[in-house]
Design an enzyme around this catalytic site. Structure first.
Site, PDB file in Angstrom:
ATOM      1  N   SER A 105       7.724  -4.006   9.243  1.00 57.49           N
ATOM      2  CA  SER A 105       8.147  -2.751   8.255  1.00 57.49           C
ATOM      3  C   SER A 105       9.626  -3.297   8.719  1.00 57.49           C
ATOM      4  O   SER A 105      10.347  -2.919  10.097  1.00 57.49           O
ATOM      5  CB  SER A 105       8.078  -1.961   8.252  1.00 57.49           C
ATOM      6  OG  SER A 105       8.083  -0.941   7.827  1.00 57.49           O
ATOM      7  N   TYR A 128      12.328  -4.105   2.946  1.00 56.58           N
ATOM      8  CA  TYR A 128      13.089  -2.770   1.052  1.00 56.58           C
ATOM      9  C   TYR A 128      14.672  -3.522   0.969  1.00 56.58           C
ATOM     10  O   TYR A 128      15.836  -3.412   2.446  1.00 56.58           O
ATOM     11  CB  TYR A 128      13.145  -2.236   1.698  1.00 56.58           C
ATOM     12  CG  TYR A 128      11.635  -1.539   1.682  1.00 56.58           C
ATOM     13  CD1 TYR A 128      10.522  -0.762   0.796  1.00 56.58           C
ATOM     14  CD2 TYR A 128      10.832  -0.907   3.028  1.00 56.58           C
ATOM     15  CE1 TYR A 128       9.897  -0.583   0.667  1.00 56.58           C
ATOM     16  CE2 TYR A 128       9.941  -0.545   3.199  1.00 56.58           C
ATOM     17  CZ  TYR A 128       9.729  -0.227   1.847  1.00 56.58           C
ATOM     18  OH  TYR A 128       7.792   0.716   2.075  1.00 56.58           O
ATOM     19  N   THR A 154       8.719  -6.433  -0.945  1.00 57.46           N
ATOM     20  CA  THR A 154       8.314  -4.921  -1.425  1.00 57.46           C
ATOM     21  C   THR A 154       8.578  -4.739  -2.636  1.00 57.46           C
ATOM     22  O   THR A 154       9.484  -4.524  -3.250  1.00 57.46           O
ATOM     23  CB  THR A 154       7.770  -3.314  -0.823  1.00 57.46           C
ATOM     24  OG1 THR A 154       7.639  -4.314   0.856  1.00 57.46           O
ATOM     25  CG2 THR A 154       7.725  -2.709  -1.252  1.00 57.46           C
ATOM     26  N   LYS A 219       5.446  -8.425  -2.291  1.00 58.61           N
ATOM     27  CA  LYS A 219       4.048  -7.644  -2.258  1.00 58.61           C
ATOM     28  C   LYS A 219       4.557  -6.163  -3.283  1.00 58.61           C
ATOM     29  O   LYS A 219       4.828  -5.850  -3.148  1.00 58.61           O
ATOM     30  CB  LYS A 219       4.617  -7.333  -0.516  1.00 58.61           C
ATOM     31  CG  LYS A 219       3.621  -6.459   0.182  1.00 58.61           C
ATOM     32  CD  LYS A 219       3.941  -5.416   1.930  1.00 58.61           C
ATOM     33  CE  LYS A 219       2.841  -4.897   2.053  1.00 58.61           C
ATOM     34  NZ  LYS A 219       3.335  -3.406   1.361  1.00 58.61           N
ATOM     35  N   HIS A 243       0.116  -0.549  -2.013  1.00 58.40           N
ATOM     36  CA  HIS A 243       0.410   0.413  -0.685  1.00 58.40           C
ATOM     37  C   HIS A 243       0.148   1.194  -0.213  1.00 58.40           C
ATOM     38  O   HIS A 243       0.320   2.121  -0.311  1.00 58.40           O
ATOM     39  CB  HIS A 243       2.002   0.654  -1.115  1.00 58.40           C
ATOM     40  CG  HIS A 243       2.959   1.005  -0.615  1.00 58.40           C
ATOM     41  ND1 HIS A 243       4.743  -0.290  -0.223  1.00 58.40           N
ATOM     42  CD2 HIS A 243       3.791   2.028   0.094  1.00 58.40           C
ATOM     43  CE1 HIS A 243       5.450   0.438   0.385  1.00 58.40           C
ATOM     44  NE2 HIS A 243       5.057   1.493   0.853  1.00 58.40           N
TER      45      HIS A 243
END
Length: 302
Positions: A105, A128, A154, A219, A243
């Site tokens: 992440s 992100y 994402t 994603k 998510h």
């Protein structure tokens, strides 16, 4: 340990061992948590139709994605702030992956280099995009240097979800836990917080494509139209995901969204899947519906 027989058993045990607010952060969904419930219930509604007297003496679970062969189709999904659950955080998870793909992440508590050093299998990076594009560029470069093999952008979080259960618990990252950052002294903190990054568009995806040659998967795809456009725009794959039901309540369970995506993709790119996977039979169902591989998130953190 003999009493922990299922992934749900591990969640029950974890709930008894971590601070209440930390558990609520990990377990909570958005709003009334309808989608969180549906992710599991939708799997239960799907019935298996076994065939008998087939030769199953030798079973091959291997899959091949992007030129690499994996022993099985189970990957580890990106989960933020893992040092709230364990002192070694993402580094421990990467070490415990036992050869499976570990998707790191952006909001990790461990630097990408530490995670890569601990990893027992391939690592990918979930991204992100930050408002500061140079910050994102630096992260991409560091991930590439650390041996990252793919990126998962994402695309389903223009704003953070309304996570009432998490809000009620008063969750905050404990003072002793490092906050996500780009370097070891905390310069230019990376964040999943929408206050520190703006909504992204297809144009931003093209910017990311322009700074790396690694495969990029999108994603957060839930519709066939978005999956088809993702391919047209140059995505190397799509990840059917809501998510973990943490962003927008009452969107479909991912297993319900999967067939439409598979129909539009027509085998052109790999389709990865997450959301509610807790049993081997869930994996069978996802693959039968057209997924190339599945990811689990909360269970391995528990």
């Amino acid at each position: 340990m003999t009493q922990l027989l299922t992934l749900d058993d591990y969640e029950t045990a974890a709930r008894e061992r971590v601070p209440h607010s930390v558990y609520e952060f990990m377990a909570a969904g958005a709003a009334d948590e309808n989608t969180l419930r549906w992710n599991r219930e939708a799997f239960a509604r799907i019935k298996l139709r076994p065939r008998v007297l087939e030769d199953v003496a030798e079973i091959d679970t291997r899959i091949t994605l992007f030129g690499r062969t994996y022993a099985h189709p189970i990957f580890l999904a990106p989960v933020a702030y893992q040092r709230t659950m364990h002192d070694e955080g993402e580094a421990a998870a990467a070490r415990g992956a036992n050869g499976a793909v570990f998707v790191v992440s952006t909001a990790s508590n461990c630097p990408i280099e530490e995670i890569a050093s601990a990893a027992t299998g391939p690592i990918w990076l979930q991204i992100y995009l930050q408002n500061d594009r140079e910050l994102s560029r630096d992260l991409v470069r560091r991930a590439e240097a650390a041996g990252c093999e793919a990126f998962a952008l994402t695309v389903d979080t223009p704003v953070l979800g309304t996570r009432n259960r998490q809000q009620r618990s008063g969750f905050k990252i404990p003072p002793h836990v490092p906050t996500p950052h780009l370097d070891d002294v905390g310069r230019a903190r990376l964040s999943a917080d929408s206050n520190e990054r703006g909504p992204i568009t297809w144009k931003d995806f093209q910017w990311l494509r322009g700074i790396t040659s690694l495969p990029i998967l999108l994603k957060g795809i839930l519709t066939g139209d978005d999956a088809a456009r993702a391919i047209d725009e140059g995505a190397a794959g799509v990840m059917v995901s809501n998510h973990g039901a943490r962003n927008l309540d009452t969107v479909p369970a991912t297993i319900d969204a999967l067939p439409e995506v598979v129909e539009r993709v027509e085998g052109r790119v790999p389709i990865l899947f997450d959301g509610g996977v807790r049993r081997g039979t869930d994996i069978v169902k996802a693959i039968a519906f057209g997924a190339s591989a599945v990811l689990i998130g909360r269970p391995y953190v528990y």
